[in-house]
Design an enzyme around this catalytic site. Structure first.
Site, PDB file in Angstrom:
ATOM      1  N   GLU A 198       0.833  -1.224   0.111  1.00  0.00           N
ATOM      2  CA  GLU A 198       0.001   0.005   0.044  1.00  0.00           C
ATOM      3  C   GLU A 198       0.860   1.269   0.101  1.00  0.00           C
ATOM      4  O   GLU A 198       0.284   2.396   0.520  1.00  0.00           O
ATOM      5  CB  GLU A 198      -1.018   0.057   1.054  1.00  0.00           C
ATOM      6  CG  GLU A 198      -2.227  -1.161   1.058  1.00  0.00           C
ATOM      7  CD  GLU A 198      -2.938  -1.060   2.308  1.00  0.00           C
ATOM      8  OE1 GLU A 198      -2.679  -0.458   3.228  1.00  0.00           O
ATOM      9  OE2 GLU A 198      -3.992  -2.094   2.210  1.00  0.00           O
ATOM     10  N   GLU A 274      -5.441  -7.974  -0.937  1.00  0.00           N
ATOM     11  CA  GLU A 274      -6.003  -7.829   0.536  1.00  0.00           C
ATOM     12  C   GLU A 274      -7.550  -7.319   0.418  1.00  0.00           C
ATOM     13  O   GLU A 274      -7.822  -6.393  -0.386  1.00  0.00           O
ATOM     14  CB  GLU A 274      -5.103  -6.787   1.088  1.00  0.00           C
ATOM     15  CG  GLU A 274      -5.494  -6.877   2.670  1.00  0.00           C
ATOM     16  CD  GLU A 274      -4.499  -5.852   3.348  1.00  0.00           C
ATOM     17  OE1 GLU A 274      -3.144  -6.119   3.151  1.00  0.00           O
ATOM     18  OE2 GLU A 274      -5.077  -4.959   4.199  1.00  0.00           O
TER      19      GLU A 274
END
EC number: 3.2.1.46
Length: 685
Positions: A198, A274
């Site tokens: 991320e 995810e």
């Protein structure tokens, strides 16, 4: 209206299913053979025009961070039972994929995970617990796919910057050593490697990583990028032929079941690498059931990976109980097999990576969805979900409103599936306890005289799997011990000669890394200690504190006495603390409040109301230096606190009004070496 077929056997099945429904009040769980009792949608499942995309599996993440921290010191047989529910084929969640954090010493949501290289010349492939977890997963499912992904990186890679791309070759080397070490020391073959969770990717770094993998003979290890959003990495790949070549999978997080146009244009495998991250109640299960189907239907994602695998961290840390199951009490052995485990089983127990989705998948007319997969050898699995908007909201992104209502759905099997004689049926109903079923096997559905069609009566918040496979099983063990609070008296002398894990039980590092240490300079009482081993701030993923800290205990503790031997290693500037009523951790650790008792190598002490040291209750001079052991005692009772150094009172009855409760903790003033021994806490709620 079509004639009833096999009516006698159907009546027997109806009676059995009515009994199974019990107090649910549904007159037989709803399988109607070719009985077009009411208007409804018709859905053809056909492979005549070829198949859809290859299925890559369903999985979960351990880490990102420290989400499996409390699992490792569960007593047997409970630890093995938990692992069976997660990984054992045809038993529970039966996961196809395990994704783990490559520990980087930084705070990555609920704690820090240690790096295999704290420093440039340091290599240790036995730190932490992800190696152990991968081996346990492989024991149960030798075919499980393994993925590694960094969240944070050790500070030395940044050369003074909070950035892993200062030296691309060095960072690639660091990641490749983790993959090589997994094989050399644990016989683990890592299948996929990620870039930086991320956070920013660097196209040149990805290319160098591929070259270095190939140089090490790791051509089989595939690259996922970029574990963030679809848009940037997809556009870069379309513009950069070399980058396009080296990225095998585009992985996005929390995509809301949709993928970007550019991502689809690449033709690459698309994964929700995810997802979930939702309280593991029935709403979390509804979220999970909905996205497992619709990630493919809406976004062509062929793998969905849940964060997180198992909620094995203190529940009051961020995202408490956001795992597929809950195992947060190693002191009692208590764990809970939550409903997302059985929602997983509806897909995982009846498919395998390498199967293919049918092209004929989609949404139901009155809400819900269906997918179908085949192994190309005659087997077929159909998964149908009717999760309502109210009961299937994931933690993110925002879910636009939709409606699900009762409906009849007719499925027609064509192509190579038209001659299937029988389908096994598994059923879940989420919601009120009186109506709730989790992964219940119903009587099989016979199709011999039905021209390959059948009709289901569907209500909201249901999940059906219909499959040719007969291997499904709802595994079970005797109930684990009852839930118990953390022991009110807890002590640890850290006297472990050959520790199986590098970290002491129940301590949850929130900044820094605390490891078992053999103190060769002290053959006596302090030969075995717990040591904070970082002397440099890592390349962070979250807002790590400026001080290192490890928490332990019961968040509801109010009155407590903490006693610990401490050893400052850094002259002049070094410092250590013990603390109580610590009220925050994880990504919020910088703003933690509590009562902190500090001593410093410059001969001073301090009592503060926060980890950062802004709220000062008391301070003074004291006979303290580095390289010497001291015993600190902190007592908190009601609105007052007292402290002692080597059993000599330093202050008494300082008023403290906030916070009212929290964990105990130990830590250091900065990223510095320090040791702790003979930890003791005596507490009451």
């Amino acid at each position: 209206m079509a004639e009833w077929l096999l009516s006698a056997s159907w009546q027997r099945r109806a009676k059995a299913m009515t009994a199974a429904a019990g107090s649910a009040g549904r007159a037989a769980v709803p399988l109607l053979l070719c009985a077009l009792l009411a208007p409804g949608g018709a859905y053809v499942l056909d492979d005549s025009d070829g198949l859809g995309r290859e299925f890559d599996g369903i999985g979960a993440v351990s880490g990102g961070g420290a989400t499996s921290r409390l699992l490792v010191n569960y007593p047997e047989p409970y630890r093995s039972q938990i692992l069976d529910y997660l990984f054992k084929p045809n038993f529970g969640a039966s996961l196809h994929i395990l994704k783990v954090e490559i520990g980087g010493d930084g705070q990555t949501t609920d704690g820090t995970e240690p790096s295999h290289m704290h420093y440039a010349l340091d290599e240790n492939y036995f730190r932490g617990y992800e190696w152990w977890l991968m081996k346990e997963a492989k024991k149960r499912n030798p075919n499980i796919t393994l993925i590694g992904l960094p969240w944070s990186f050790p500070g030395w890679l940044g050369k003074g910057f909070d950035w892993p791309y200062v030296n691309l070759q060095l960072t690639a080397y660091y990641v490749v050593t983790w993959i090589v070490g997994a094989k050399r020391y644990h016989d683990l073959d890592i299948d996929y490697i990620g870039i930086w969770n991320e956070r920013s990717y660097n196209a040149n770094y990805i290319k160098i990583l591929r070259k270095m993998l190939n140089y090490q003979g790791l051509q089989r290890v595939k690259i996922i990028a970029s574990d963030n959003l679809w848009e940037s990495i997809s556009a870069s790949m379309l513009l950069d032929a070399e980058l396009f070549k080296v990225v095998d999978v585009i992985g996005a997080h929390y995509p809301g079941t949709h993928s970007a146009k550019d991502a689809k244009l690449t033709g690459k495998k698309l994964w929700s690498s995810e997802d979930f991250s939702t309280l593991n109640s029935d709403m979390g299960a509804g979220c999970w059931g909905r996205i497992l189907n619709q990630n493919y239907i809406n976004g062509y994602m062929t793998s969905t990976i849940a964060w997180n695998l198992v909620a094995s961290y203190y529940e009051q840390l961020p995202y408490g109980r956001c795992g597929l199951m809950t195992a947060q009490e190693p002191w009692s052995g208590h764990y809970v097999v939550e409903s997302p485990v059985w929602v997983s089983a509806h897909t995982t127990q009846f498919t395998q990576p390498g199967w293919y989705y049918l092209k004929t998948v989609g949404h139901l007319e009155k809400g819900g969805s269906y997918v179908a997969l085949t192994d190309g050898l005659g087997n077929l699995t159909i998964i149908i979900e009717t999760m309502s908007h109210k009961h299937s909201k994931c933690i993110r992104p925002f879910l636009p409103y939709f409606n699900v209502s009762q409906q009849f759905a007719t499925f027609v099997l064509k192509g190579s599936f038209s001659e299937i004689p029988e389908l096994q049926v598994w059923y879940t109903k989420l919601g009120k306890t009186s109506e709730r079923f989790l992964f219940k096997q119903l009587d099989s559905l016979w199709l011999l005289d039905s021209d390959g069609s059948f009709t289901l009566s569907l209500h909201e918040d249901e999940l059906f799997t219909l499959t040719t496979l007969t291997t499904g099983r709802k595994g079970s063990y005797p109930l684990p011990p009852k839930s118990q609070p953390f022991p009110s008296t807890y002590k640890d002398d850290f006297n472990v000669d050959y520790p199986f894990f590098s970290e002491a039980p129940n301590f949850a590092d929130q900044t820094g890394v605390f490891e078992y240490f053999t103190n060769i300079e002290d053959p006596g009482e302090h030969h075995f200690t717990l040591r904070q081993v970082l002397n440099q701030r890592p390349i962070t993923w979250a807002a790590d504190a400026s001080n290192t800290i490890s928490i332990i205990g019961d968040y509801n503790w109010t009155n407590l006495t903490i006693k610990c031997d401490v050893y400052i290693e850094t002259p002049d500037t070094g410092g250590v603390f013990i603390a109580g009523r610590v009220n925050k951790g994880g990504i919020l650790i910088r703003s933690a409040r509590g009562i902190f008792f500090w001593i410093f190598a410059n001969g001073s002490y301090r009592v503060t109301g926060d980890l950062a040291g802004w709220i000062i209750y008391a301070l003074g001079r004291v006979e303290v230096t580095a390289k010497k052991w001291y015993t600190l005692t902190l007592t908190i009772k009601g609105h007052f606190t007292s402290g002692m150094l080597n059993d000599k009172s330093l202050w008494t009855d300082i008023p403290v009004n906030f916070p009212k409760n929290g964990w105990a903790a130990i830590g250091t003033h900065s990223f510095e070496f320090a040791q702790f021994d003979n930890f003791l806490v005596e507490a009451t709620r």
